[in-house]
Design an enzyme around this catalytic site. Structure first.
Site, PDB file in Angstrom:
ATOM      1  N   GLY A  12      39.990  43.631  55.194  1.00 19.38           N
ATOM      2  CA  GLY A  12      39.545  43.086  53.909  1.00 19.38           C
ATOM      3  C   GLY A  12      39.641  41.573  53.911  1.00 19.38           C
ATOM      4  O   GLY A  12      40.094  40.957  54.901  1.00 19.38           O
ATOM      5  N   ASP A  13      39.167  40.952  52.840  1.00 20.61           N
ATOM      6  CA  ASP A  13      39.218  39.492  52.697  1.00 20.61           C
ATOM      7  C   ASP A  13      38.467  38.763  53.804  1.00 20.61           C
ATOM      8  O   ASP A  13      38.841  37.657  54.196  1.00 20.61           O
ATOM      9  CB  ASP A  13      40.675  38.983  52.660  1.00 20.61           C
ATOM     10  CG  ASP A  13      41.483  39.700  51.598  1.00 20.61           C
ATOM     11  OD1 ASP A  13      40.939  39.916  50.515  1.00 20.61           O
ATOM     12  OD2 ASP A  13      42.648  40.042  51.865  1.00 20.61           O
ATOM     13  N   LYS A  16      33.351  38.721  52.240  1.00 17.72           N
ATOM     14  CA  LYS A  16      32.162  39.527  51.941  1.00 17.72           C
ATOM     15  C   LYS A  16      31.403  39.000  50.730  1.00 17.72           C
ATOM     16  O   LYS A  16      30.182  39.061  50.678  1.00 17.72           O
ATOM     17  CB  LYS A  16      32.557  40.988  51.681  1.00 17.72           C
ATOM     18  CG  LYS A  16      33.085  41.692  52.908  1.00 17.72           C
ATOM     19  CD  LYS A  16      33.483  43.124  52.594  1.00 17.72           C
ATOM     20  CE  LYS A  16      34.671  43.236  51.682  1.00 17.72           C
ATOM     21  NZ  LYS A  16      35.940  42.746  52.211  1.00 17.72           N
ATOM     22  N   GLY A  17      32.151  38.479  49.745  1.00 20.75           N
ATOM     23  CA  GLY A  17      31.524  37.993  48.516  1.00 20.75           C
ATOM     24  C   GLY A  17      30.427  36.994  48.806  1.00 20.75           C
ATOM     25  O   GLY A  17      29.312  37.116  48.307  1.00 20.75           O
ATOM     26  N   ALA A  39      39.774  44.922  44.735  1.00 18.15           N
ATOM     27  CA  ALA A  39      38.941  43.956  45.448  1.00 18.15           C
ATOM     28  C   ALA A  39      38.890  42.640  44.680  1.00 18.15           C
ATOM     29  O   ALA A  39      39.040  42.615  43.461  1.00 18.15           O
ATOM     30  CB  ALA A  39      37.525  44.504  45.579  1.00 18.15           C
ATOM     31  N   GLY A  40      38.675  41.568  45.390  1.00 15.82           N
ATOM     32  CA  GLY A  40      38.485  40.273  44.750  1.00 15.82           C
ATOM     33  C   GLY A  40      37.440  39.529  45.546  1.00 15.82           C
ATOM     34  O   GLY A  40      37.710  39.059  46.641  1.00 15.82           O
ATOM     35  N   HIS A  41      36.223  39.499  45.046  1.00 18.83           N
ATOM     36  CA  HIS A  41      35.144  38.845  45.793  1.00 18.83           C
ATOM     37  C   HIS A  41      34.892  37.444  45.241  1.00 18.83           C
ATOM     38  O   HIS A  41      34.475  37.282  44.102  1.00 18.83           O
ATOM     39  CB  HIS A  41      33.877  39.717  45.742  1.00 18.83           C
ATOM     40  CG  HIS A  41      34.043  40.990  46.511  1.00 18.83           C
ATOM     41  ND1 HIS A  41      33.141  42.016  46.493  1.00 18.83           N
ATOM     42  CD2 HIS A  41      35.035  41.399  47.346  1.00 18.83           C
ATOM     43  CE1 HIS A  41      33.570  42.988  47.288  1.00 18.83           C
ATOM     44  NE2 HIS A  41      34.716  42.635  47.807  1.00 18.83           N
ATOM     45  N   ARG A 143      41.486  66.938  41.247  1.00 15.89           N
ATOM     46  CA  ARG A 143      40.518  67.419  40.243  1.00 15.89           C
ATOM     47  C   ARG A 143      41.048  67.377  38.815  1.00 15.89           C
ATOM     48  O   ARG A 143      40.765  68.233  38.003  1.00 15.89           O
ATOM     49  CB  ARG A 143      40.014  68.824  40.618  1.00 15.89           C
ATOM     50  CG  ARG A 143      39.156  68.775  41.864  1.00 15.89           C
ATOM     51  CD  ARG A 143      39.227  70.008  42.680  1.00 15.89           C
ATOM     52  NE  ARG A 143      40.550  70.217  43.224  1.00 15.89           N
ATOM     53  CZ  ARG A 143      40.876  71.249  43.974  1.00 15.89           C
ATOM     54  NH1 ARG A 143      39.989  72.156  44.255  1.00 15.89           N
ATOM     55  NH2 ARG A 143      42.090  71.375  44.443  1.00 15.89           N
ATOM     56  N   GLN A 224      37.148  45.913  50.289  1.00 18.61           N
ATOM     57  CA  GLN A 224      38.216  46.064  51.293  1.00 18.61           C
ATOM     58  C   GLN A 224      37.620  45.973  52.711  1.00 18.61           C
ATOM     59  O   GLN A 224      36.624  45.294  52.877  1.00 18.61           O
ATOM     60  CB  GLN A 224      38.985  47.393  51.095  1.00 18.61           C
ATOM     61  CG  GLN A 224      39.902  47.399  49.875  1.00 18.61           C
ATOM     62  CD  GLN A 224      39.183  47.677  48.571  1.00 18.61           C
ATOM     63  OE1 GLN A 224      38.382  48.582  48.488  1.00 18.61           O
ATOM     64  NE2 GLN A 224      39.473  46.892  47.557  1.00 18.61           N
ATOM     65  N   GLY A 302      47.107  36.937  44.438  1.00 15.93           N
ATOM     66  CA  GLY A 302      47.658  35.622  44.747  1.00 15.93           C
ATOM     67  C   GLY A 302      48.681  35.648  45.887  1.00 15.93           C
ATOM     68  O   GLY A 302      49.259  34.628  46.254  1.00 15.93           O
ATOM     69  N   ARG A 305      48.441  35.680  52.478  1.00 17.52           N
ATOM     70  CA  ARG A 305      47.976  36.646  53.475  1.00 17.52           C
ATOM     71  C   ARG A 305      48.669  36.396  54.810  1.00 17.52           C
ATOM     72  O   ARG A 305      48.960  35.249  55.148  1.00 17.52           O
ATOM     73  CB  ARG A 305      46.465  36.524  53.655  1.00 17.52           C
ATOM     74  CG  ARG A 305      45.705  36.924  52.415  1.00 17.52           C
ATOM     75  CD  ARG A 305      44.206  36.772  52.599  1.00 17.52           C
ATOM     76  NE  ARG A 305      43.517  37.019  51.332  1.00 17.52           N
ATOM     77  CZ  ARG A 305      42.459  36.351  50.908  1.00 17.52           C
ATOM     78  NH1 ARG A 305      41.938  35.400  51.644  1.00 17.52           N
ATOM     79  NH2 ARG A 305      41.911  36.628  49.752  1.00 17.52           N
ATOM     80  N   ASP A 333      34.846  27.318  60.286  1.00 15.07           N
ATOM     81  CA  ASP A 333      35.364  25.953  60.123  1.00 15.07           C
ATOM     82  C   ASP A 333      36.889  25.892  60.115  1.00 15.07           C
ATOM     83  O   ASP A 333      37.466  24.851  60.451  1.00 15.07           O
ATOM     84  CB  ASP A 333      34.817  25.331  58.829  1.00 15.07           C
ATOM     85  CG  ASP A 333      35.070  26.210  57.628  1.00 15.07           C
ATOM     86  OD1 ASP A 333      34.595  27.365  57.635  1.00 15.07           O
ATOM     87  OD2 ASP A 333      35.757  25.771  56.692  1.00 15.07           O
TER      88      ASP A 333
HETATM   89  P1  IMP Z   1      45.561  49.424  46.984  1.00 15.06           P
HETATM   90  O1  IMP Z   1      44.140  49.505  47.384  1.00 15.06           O
HETATM   91  O2  IMP Z   1      45.830  48.548  45.819  1.00 15.06           O
HETATM   92  O3  IMP Z   1      46.188  50.787  46.826  1.00 15.06           O
HETATM   93  O4  IMP Z   1      46.367  48.731  48.195  1.00 15.06           O
HETATM   94  C1  IMP Z   1      46.521  49.363  49.467  1.00 15.06           C
HETATM   95  C2  IMP Z   1      46.499  48.340  50.592  1.00 15.06           C
HETATM   96  O5  IMP Z   1      45.200  47.771  50.675  1.00 15.06           O
HETATM   97  C3  IMP Z   1      47.438  47.160  50.385  1.00 15.06           C
HETATM   98  O6  IMP Z   1      47.902  46.734  51.652  1.00 15.06           O
HETATM   99  C4  IMP Z   1      46.555  46.096  49.778  1.00 15.06           C
HETATM  100  O7  IMP Z   1      47.041  44.800  50.019  1.00 15.06           O
HETATM  101  C5  IMP Z   1      45.265  46.356  50.537  1.00 15.06           C
HETATM  102  N1  IMP Z   1      44.067  45.940  49.793  1.00 15.06           N
HETATM  103  C6  IMP Z   1      43.488  46.567  48.749  1.00 15.06           C
HETATM  104  N2  IMP Z   1      42.399  45.904  48.345  1.00 15.06           N
HETATM  105  C7  IMP Z   1      42.261  44.854  49.156  1.00 15.06           C
HETATM  106  C8  IMP Z   1      41.283  43.812  49.269  1.00 15.06           C
HETATM  107  O8  IMP Z   1      40.313  43.727  48.526  1.00 15.06           O
HETATM  108  N3  IMP Z   1      41.499  42.902  50.260  1.00 15.06           N
HETATM  109  C9  IMP Z   1      42.539  42.988  51.115  1.00 15.06           C
HETATM  110  N4  IMP Z   1      43.468  43.928  51.058  1.00 15.06           N
HETATM  111  C10 IMP Z   1      43.332  44.876  50.085  1.00 15.06           C
END
Ligand code: IMP
Length: 425
Positions: A12-13, A16-17, A39-41, A143, A224, A302, A305, A333
Site C-alpha cells: 500500500g501507499d 496510487k492516488g 485507504a488514504g489517496h 452473514r 491498499q 499519520g 511508515r 525523485d
Molecule cells: P486495516 O485494513 O485497518 O484492518 O489494517 C490492516 C493492515 O493493513 C495494517 O497493517 C494497516 O496499516 C494496513 N493498511 C490498511 N490500509 C492501508 C493503506 O491504505 N495503506 C497502507 N497500509 C494499509
C-alpha cells in the site's frame, strides 16, 4: 487502455492516488472495488492537496462517474464528511457518485471492536487503521453484516440491527468490559445516514453491466496493496479484503473480460505501515532518510511508515498474482542523490537462497535480503517530465524493475504534482 486496473504492488501507499488521477483523465468511470476508509489517496491539484479515503479519485474530473462497489466497506459518517469536505472546496459531488447497495456498512461497534481486538493482541497487534475494517468484513463473512441498501429499509434495518447489536453488546460489555451501544440511538443514526446517502445508493452491478456493454471506459482503482491482500498477502498482517485483481470481479460484479490492462503501481523503494515482516526494512539512518525525504507518514493515521530498499521478490510475486501488463513507478525523485541503489533480488532463508515469496509469516520473518547494487544518478530527477531528460542511471533502474516484473513501463512519477510525470507509452 480502455478498461484499466490500477493496483498497488507492495504494502500500500505506493502513490496510487496520483496515478489513478492521472489515468482517469479520459475515463467515463472510476470504480473502487475493495477496502474502505483505511485507504488514504493523496492527490495534489494546482498545489492543493486532497486526501480521499472512500470516494474514488476520479471525483475531480468533470464527467467522470465514481462507483463504490459492493466489495467495499463504507463508514457512512466518514463518507458524509468526505462529501461535505469536497463540496466545500467547490468539487461537484452529485449524480457522479454511485454507491453499491450491497457494500457493507462499517458500524460504530465495528470501529470499537477493531480497537479492542488490537488491544488484546498486545505485542502481536496488526497495527490496523482502527477504522473497523476487520470486524466489518468478519460480519460480512458471518452473514450478519449490514449493507448500504439496508439503511434505506426501515424494517429490515430494525430487524438486522436488533439481532446483531445483541451479540455485539454482549461481546463489548461482557468480554471487553466496555460500554455497549444503545439500540434506539444507533438505529436513528443509521436511518439518518440512509436518508442522506439515498441519492447515491444504487444497484452498481447493473450500472457496471450496462456501462461495460455500452463500451464505456473504466478505471478500476485499487486500494491498499498486493501484500496486504487477505489471501495472498503477509497473513495475518494484512487487511481484510482482496486488493489484488480478483477483487475487481467480486467487488464490482464484472467479468474478467471487462479488464484490458493491469497497471502495477510500484514505489521506487518499499514502505509498510503497521506490523508484520518486512525483509528489506532499514531501521537505521537510511530508512529515516527515506521517511523524511519521501514524506512517509500515513495519509489516514499519520503513523510513520517503515522504509527500505526495493524488493523484487515481492514485485515478481505481485506481478504473477495480478498479471500486470504495465508499471507506474512512483517517487523516483526520493532516490535522488544516492551514490548506490540497492535492490533485493532474493531471500536467504535458513541458509537457502530463494526468489519465491514464502507464504508462511514465520518463514518471511527469517528471510534475509540478498541485494544487488545499481549506480545512483547525479542529476536530480525531481520534476522531470520528458523521458530523454532522465539520467541514464535512473533509466537503467526503472528498466531493471520492468524487466524483472515482465511488464512495460507506462509512466514514472518524479514529484507529487500532476505534471511531474514522465510518460513512457
Ligand atoms: P486495516 O485494513 O485497518 O484492518 O489494517 C490492516 C493492515 O493493513 C495494517 O497493517 C494497516 O496499516 C494496513 N493498511 C490498511 N490500509 C492501508 C493503506 O491504505 N495503506 C497502507 N497500509 C494499509
Amino acid at each position: 487502455m480502455k478498461r484499466v486496473a490500477v493496483i498497488g504492488s507492495q504494502w500500500g501507499d505506493e502513490g496510487k492516488g496520483k496515478v489513478v488521477d492521472f489515468l482517469a483523465d479520459d475515463k467515463d468511470i472510476v470504480a473502487r472495488y475493495s477496502g474502505g476508509p483505511n485507504a488514504g489517496h493523496t492527490i495534489v491539484i494546482n498545489d492543493k492537496q486532497f486526501i480521499l479515503h472512500l470516494i474514488p479519485s476520479g471525483i475531480f474530473r468533470e464527467g467522470t462517474v465514481c462507483v463504490m462497489g459492493n466489495g467495499m466497506a463504507v463508514d457512512p459518517e466518514s463518507l458524509l464528511a468526505e462529501i461535505e469536505g469536497l463540496k466545500k472546496e467547490g468539487v461537484y459531488v452529485g449524480d457522479n457518485l454511485l454507491i453499491s447497495e450491497s457494500a457493507h456498512v462499517i458500524m460504530p461497534y465495528n470501529k470499537l471492536l477493531d480497537s479492542l481486538n488490537e488491544k488484546i493482541k498486545g505485542q502481536k497487534q496488526i497495527g490496523t487503521t482502527r477504522k473497523g475494517i476487520g470486524p466489518t468484513y468478519a460480519d460480512k463473512a458471518s452473514r450478519v453484516g449490514l449493507r448500504m441498501g439496508d439503511l434505506l429499509r426501515e424494517d429490515v434495518l430494525r430487524e438486522k440491527l436488533e439481532f446483531i447489536l445483541k451479540i455485539k453488546n454482549l461481546l463489548i460489555r461482557e468480554f471487553f468490559g466496555e460500554e455497549g451501544f444503545d439500540f434506539d440511538e444507533l438505529f436513528e443514526k443509521a436511518l439518518l445516514w440512509g436518508e442522506r446517502l439515498k441519492p447515491y445508493i444504487t444497484n452498481t452491478t447493473s450500472y457496471m453491466k450496462k456501462a461495460v456493454k455500452e463500451g464505456k471506459s473504466v478505471l478500476y482503482e485499487g486500494a491498499q496493496g498486493t501484500m496486504l491482500d487477505i489471501d495472498h498477502g503477509t497473513y495475518p498482517y494484512v487487511t481484510s479484503s482482496n486488493p489484488t485483481i480478483g477483487g475487481i470481479m467480486t467487488g464490482l460484479g464484472v467479468p474478467p473480460s471487462a479488464v484490458d490492462d493491469v497497471v502495477a503501481v510500484v514505489k521506487a523503494y518499499t514502505t509498510r505501515v503497521g506490523g508484520g515482516a518486512f525483509p528489506t526494512e532499514d531501521r537505521g539512518e537510511f530508512g529515516e532518510m527515506l521517511r523524511e525525504k519521501g514524506g512517509e507518514y500515513g495519509a489516514t493515521t499519520g503513523r510513520p511508515r517503515r522504509c527500505g530498499w526495493l524488493d523484487l521478490v515481492v514485485l515478481k510475486y505481485a506481478s504473477w498474482l495480478n498479471g500486470f501488463s504495465k508499471i507506474a513507478i512512483t517517487k523516483l525523485d526520493v532516490l535522488d542523490g544516492f551514490e548506490k541503489i540497492k535492490v533485493c533480488v532474493a531471500y536467504e532463508i535458513d541458509g537457502e537462497r530463494t526468489d519465491e515469496f514464502p507464504l508462511h509469516y514465520t518463514q518471511l520473518l527469517k528471510a534475509k535480503p540478498v541485494y544487488v547494487e545499481l549506480p545512483g544518478w547525479k542529476k536530480p530527477v525531481k520534476g522531470i517530465r520528458k523521458r530523454e531528460e532522465l539520467p541514464k542511471e535512473a533509466l537503467e533502474y526503472v528498466n531493471y524493475i520492468a524487466e524483472n516484473m515482465e511488464a512495460e513501463i507506462l509512466l514514472v512519477s518524479t514529484g507529487a504534482n500532476r505534471d511531474h510525470t514522465v510518460m513512457f507509452c
